[in-house]
Design an enzyme around this catalytic site. Structure first.
Site, short mmCIF file in Angstrom:
data_model
loop_
_atom_site.label_atom_id
_atom_site.label_comp_id
_atom_site.label_asym_id
_atom_site.label_seq_id
_atom_site.Cartn_x
_atom_site.Cartn_y
_atom_site.Cartn_z
N GLY A 130 0.83 -1.21 0.00
CA GLY A 130 0.00 0.00 0.00
C GLY A 130 0.86 1.26 0.00
O GLY A 130 2.04 1.20 -0.34
N ASN A 131 0.26 2.38 0.36
CA ASN A 131 1.03 3.63 0.44
C ASN A 131 0.46 4.49 1.57
O ASN A 131 -0.49 4.10 2.24
CB ASN A 131 1.01 4.37 -0.90
CG ASN A 131 -0.40 4.72 -1.33
OD1 ASN A 131 -1.07 5.49 -0.67
ND2 ASN A 131 -0.86 4.10 -2.42
N TYR A 132 1.05 5.67 1.76
CA TYR A 132 0.75 6.49 2.94
C TYR A 132 -0.44 7.44 2.78
O TYR A 132 -0.67 8.28 3.62
CB TYR A 132 1.97 7.33 3.31
CG TYR A 132 3.19 6.52 3.69
CD1 TYR A 132 3.20 5.79 4.88
CD2 TYR A 132 4.31 6.47 2.87
CE1 TYR A 132 4.31 5.04 5.24
CE2 TYR A 132 5.42 5.73 3.22
CZ TYR A 132 5.42 5.02 4.41
OH TYR A 132 6.51 4.28 4.76
#
Ligand code: PMT
Length: 400
Positions: free
Chosen positions: A208-210
């Site tokens: 995923g990412n932030y």
């Protein structure tokens, strides 16, 4: 834009009340009619005589006049106005507005007001940052009110921080912009993507990412506030959409977001793609939790996800407007330009992780907007809500 506009100016008990005099002068110069409603505490900071001289109207503060007993109807005032602006708005007034505590003429007028309401908070930095004040502001936003964010700078307490009432010229600009763009999004349908996507590795892990979803949710709220029916396709975030005209569709993976977005797109007038979609996902999802055991390193084989933006760009029909984001770490303009063309965007919003306070997770963003005519506009660091106002103004200018 402000010519003949009827504006109720609410003034409350803050040292910034002196700026109300400049505000009235600027509004009157633009041709607006200004009716001042001041709280009892406001009169401690600026005299009704100054305000009535500048506005050329008697100032209203009480429910009736002590002199002749005449009744001041907050209901009539609320119907008369094209806009109500509360500047400065103290923490107490914001709290009373949020909870409907109608113990003065200003609040009863606010509760009766049918016109759009704008509030320009002014207070010390800690008061502004306090969860109680932020809660009031969020509630007011959820009612569709506009918050003209305070600026950062020296405060009356001599402390430095966010809490200075925005300068009168900027407030007037905000109102002008509002009236110039009013109605364009009324009854329009807008698709917004927001947040990250999670690509499952096994039942407990993901790629995923932030992204927090803050930028995309701010855009959804702003579009809804301007009268649009919003479909918000969100990745997994811990935010809630407040405006009743936002229909939220929750998704987890890029594939789910792709399906929800391509299904919604044919029916909308515009789309703003703010989600940070994972470009790759694990080629296979393990049915059981991958055990560490003694295997040493493992290799995760990734396969490309479909590009939602490029697909919508290919589907785009005449009359639809499509905007996207570019999150870059280097050669920002070159990359943004290339995404603008490849994905058939009408404009792209560039934010760079090289700028402090911009990008993932922050409450602020520093954006540049590049359109398909080659026009590039840079904006200073602002709250994500204010950046959303700039982006929606750009959208409206292309939809008009
Ligand atoms: O959510 P926040 O914490 O508030 O952070 C906001 C943000 C940094 C996520 C936001 O401002 C932002 O920049 N969003 C886009 C992030 C991104 O993925 O950029 P990109 O340059 O990789 O993608 C370009 C465009 O294509 C974007 O509009 C993206 O939504 C879209 N895209 C990308 C890949 C893909 N498979 N499908 C897409 O639609």
């Amino acid at each position: 834009m402000l010519k003949d506009k009827k504006i109720i100016l609410g003034i409350t008990g803050s040292i910034a009340a002196y700026k109300a005099a400049y505000l009235i002068r600027a509004l009157v110069k633009k041709g607006a009619e200004v009716q001042v409603v001041i709280t009892p505490a406001g009169k401690e900071f600026i005299t009704p005589l100054t305000l009535s001289t500048l506005s050329r109207r008697p100032v209203i503060s009480e429910f009736f006049s002590n002199r002749d007993g005449s009744w001041h109807s907050h209901v009539d005032l609320g119907i008369w106005a094209d806009a109500m602006l509360i500047a400065p708005a103290t923490a107490a007034t914001l709290g009373k507005m949020a909870h409907g505590i109608a113990d003065n003429m200003l609040i009863t007028t606010y509760l009766s007001c049918k016109a759009p309401v704008f509030a320009a908070p002014a207070m010390d930095l800690d008061m502004f940052a306090h969860p109680a004040t932020q809660h009031s502001i969020n509630m007011l936003r959820s009612f569709g009110n506009h918050i003209i964010e305070p600026a950062v700078g020296e405060l009356a307490s001599r402390l430095e921080g966010k809490g200075r009432m925005e300068e009168p010229e900027r407030i007037v600009e905000y109102l002008e912009n509002f009236f110039a763009t009013q109605g364009v999004l009324q009854k329009k349908k807008i698709l917004i993507t927001a947040g990250p996507t999670y690509e499952r590795i096994d039942p407990v892990r993901f790629v995923g990412n932030y992204s927090s979803g803050k930028m995309g949710f701010a855009l959804a709220e702003e579009c809804a506030r301007r009268g649009a029916a919003v479909t918000l396709v969100s990745g997994p975030v811990s935010l809630s959409a407040k405006h009743p005209d936002i229909k939220r569709i929750d998704t987890e993976s890029a594939e789910e977001m792709y399906r929800a977005s391509t299904e919604a797109f044919p029916d909308v007038d515009a789309a703003i793609l703010c989600a940070a979609v994972a470009d790759y996902r694990p080629a296979t999802i393990c049915g059981e939790k991958i055990k560490r055991e003694d295997r040493g390193d493992i290799t995760l084989h990734l396969t490309a996800n479909r590009d939602i933006a490029a697909s919508l760009g290919a589907m785009k029909r005449k009359g639809q407007t499509l905007a996207g984001f570019a999150l870059e770490t280097n050669d920002e303009i070159t990359h943004a330009e290339s995404k603008l063309r490849k994905k058939n965007f009408d404009f792209i919003v560039l934010n760079s992780l090289r700028d402090t306070g911009a990008g993932f997770g922050t409450d602020t963003n520093r954006i540049s907007i590049l359109d398909n005519k080659g026009e590039l506009t840079d904006y200073p660091l602002k709250s994500k809500q204010e950046a959303a106002v700039d982006i929606v103004n750009k959208l409206i200018s292309l939809m008009k």
